[in-house]
Write a protein that holds these residues in place. Structure first.
Motif, mmCIF file in Angstrom:
data_model
loop_
_atom_site.group_PDB
_atom_site.id
_atom_site.type_symbol
_atom_site.label_atom_id
_atom_site.label_comp_id
_atom_site.label_asym_id
_atom_site.label_seq_id
_atom_site.Cartn_x
_atom_site.Cartn_y
_atom_site.Cartn_z
ATOM 1 N N ILE A 1 -2.125 -6.024 11.147
ATOM 2 C CA ILE A 1 -2.914 -5.852 9.932
ATOM 3 C C ILE A 1 -1.970 -5.622 8.755
ATOM 4 C CG2 ILE A 1 -4.769 -4.551 8.849
ATOM 5 C CD1 ILE A 1 -5.556 -3.589 11.670
ATOM 6 N N PRO A 2 -2.070 -6.422 7.696
ATOM 7 C CA PRO A 2 -1.196 -6.208 6.538
ATOM 8 C C PRO A 2 -1.445 -4.852 5.881
ATOM 9 C CG PRO A 2 -2.309 -8.339 6.424
ATOM 10 C CD PRO A 2 -2.972 -7.563 7.519
ATOM 11 N N TRP A 3 -0.341 -4.175 5.545
ATOM 12 C CA TRP A 3 -0.410 -2.892 4.844
ATOM 13 C C TRP A 3 0.612 -2.989 3.704
ATOM 14 C CZ3 TRP A 3 -0.683 2.306 7.964
ATOM 15 C CH2 TRP A 3 -1.089 3.352 7.114
ATOM 16 N N LEU A 4 0.104 -3.200 2.507
ATOM 17 C CA LEU A 4 0.954 -3.485 1.361
ATOM 18 C C LEU A 4 1.045 -2.269 0.442
ATOM 19 C CD1 LEU A 4 -0.339 -7.062 0.422
ATOM 20 C CD2 LEU A 4 1.331 -6.391 2.159
ATOM 21 N N ARG A 5 2.186 -2.150 -0.226
ATOM 22 C CA ARG A 5 2.383 -1.051 -1.158
ATOM 23 C C ARG A 5 3.138 -1.556 -2.392
ATOM 24 N NH1 ARG A 5 6.261 -0.695 2.807
ATOM 25 N NH2 ARG A 5 8.399 -0.256 2.094
ATOM 26 N N ALA A 6 2.836 -0.934 -3.516
ATOM 27 C CA ALA A 6 3.500 -1.300 -4.768
ATOM 28 C C ALA A 6 3.728 -0.045 -5.580
ATOM 29 C CB ALA A 6 2.649 -2.292 -5.555
ATOM 30 N N SER A 7 4.943 0.108 -6.072
ATOM 31 C CA SER A 7 5.300 1.242 -6.920
ATOM 32 C C SER A 7 5.650 0.743 -8.312
ATOM 33 C CB SER A 7 6.493 2.003 -6.335
ATOM 34 O OG SER A 7 6.175 2.566 -5.081
#
Length: 334
Positions: A302-308
């Motif tokens: 399952i894709p788990w994306l993060r952006a800062s």
């Protein structure tokens, strides 16, 4: 194509309607958000998904502050929560969804955003601001009958389920009022399991109690325990789910000295058949691990994306994860 997320106050969200969506997850339900509010201090943040002027779905998340930094999670690591993300009535371009999510997070002054969604995120490559992780696991289609489900399991899994029955193991559903020690007993078992690995659980017993308090009255949390022939409780498990959508394994533990009774396989089989009878369409096994393949599920990531917004936040996130790991080891050593 213009996609926007438009925030909606929790009292104005059509919770019952959304909970009937086939792509709905238990982590998006109101009861689960109440659980996150109590255990994480998370403030629900929900939004309509608008595509070219038409409402085509919903986004579910929650905000927290960590070290003074506002963060939007859907979910965040450490929440002991599975996929959240989006519910959509029709296909929407995944990159347009991520762009809308970025603007939404910025609008709410969140310096970091994370989203895990089984169905609606785009394939890589991802937009440059997003860094990918993937949660491995297994998902079992519950549409076949029980005989077919049992037949799809490994020989070892079927044998262990039958061994548990032959050796007198009893699996029963638990009502919290009838077993007020359920959470503490489970936590004692899982603490022993972690200690054998030189670790401590990454959550406390109050989190287990909170989940039971918020989820069980809704009928969306199955509590099971396995009893040896002499009545000793030898294993317990917690299995949340939504009829018409998915169910799964949240947490479980057993006593090593009773593994010859095969309680783990017996608990899982009871959970699978119970949620199938309650109308769940699929069952997930709570993350990866080769030992879970025996139940016949299909492997998935399952894709788990993060952006800062700032590169420093990514470095800080990694430092916090290392610190948590060291704290687990230290707590295990007393």
């Amino acid at each position: 194509m213009t996609v926007e997320l438009c925030a909606v106050a929790a009292p104005d969200v059509p919770w019952d309607e959304l909970d009937r969506s086939p792509d709905r997850t238990i982590g998006q339900s109101r009861a689960w958000l109440d659980f996150l509010a109590e255990t994480q201090g998370a403030v629900p943040l929900l939004a309509r998904v608008v595509d070219d002027g038409s409402v085509v779905g919903w986004f579910t998340g929650a905000t927290v502050r960590r070290y003074g930094v506002p963060i939007l999670g859907s979910p965040l690591r450490g929440w002991t929560t599975g996929p959240m993300g989006f519910n959509l009535s029709r296909e929407v371009d995944g990159r347009a969804l991520l762009a809308a999510l970025t603007r939404f997070a910025d609008h709410h002054r969140c310096a970091h955003v994370e989203v895990m969604d089984r169905w609606h995120l785009p394939d890589p490559p991802y937009p440059s601001r997003y860094r990918p992780d993937r949660l491995p696991g297994y998902r079992l289609d519950l549409r076949p009958d029980n005989d077919a489900l049992l037949g799809a399991m490994s020989t070892m899994a079927r044998r262990n389920i039958r061994t548990a029955q032959a050796r007198g193991l009893i699996v029963e559903e638990v009502e919290p009022a009838d077993d007020p020690d359920f959470a503490r007993r489970y936590y004692d078992m899982v603490t022993t399991t972690f200690e054998r690995q030189g670790l401590a659980p990454p959550y406390d017993v109050d989190r287990v109690r909170s989940l039971i308090r918020h989820l069980h009255p809704t009928g969306r949390l199955l509590l099971l325990r396995a009893l040896a022939p002499d009545g000793t409780v030898v294993a317990q498990g917690l299995f949340p789910g939504l009829p018409g959508s998915g169910a799964g394994f949240w947490m479980g533990a057993s006593r090593a000295e009773h593994h010859h009774l095969r309680p783990n396989e017996a608990l899982m089989w009871r959970a699978i058949t119970t949620w199938r009878s309650r109308g769940a369409s699929w069952f997930e096994f709570g993350g990866g691990g080769a030992h879970k393949a025996k139940y016949g599920g299909t492997p998935e990531e399952i894709p788990w994306l993060r952006a800062s917004r700032f590169a420093l936040l990514e470095a800080g996130r990694n430092q916090v994860r290392r610190r948590v790991r060291r704290l687990q080891v230290r707590n295990a050593r007393g």
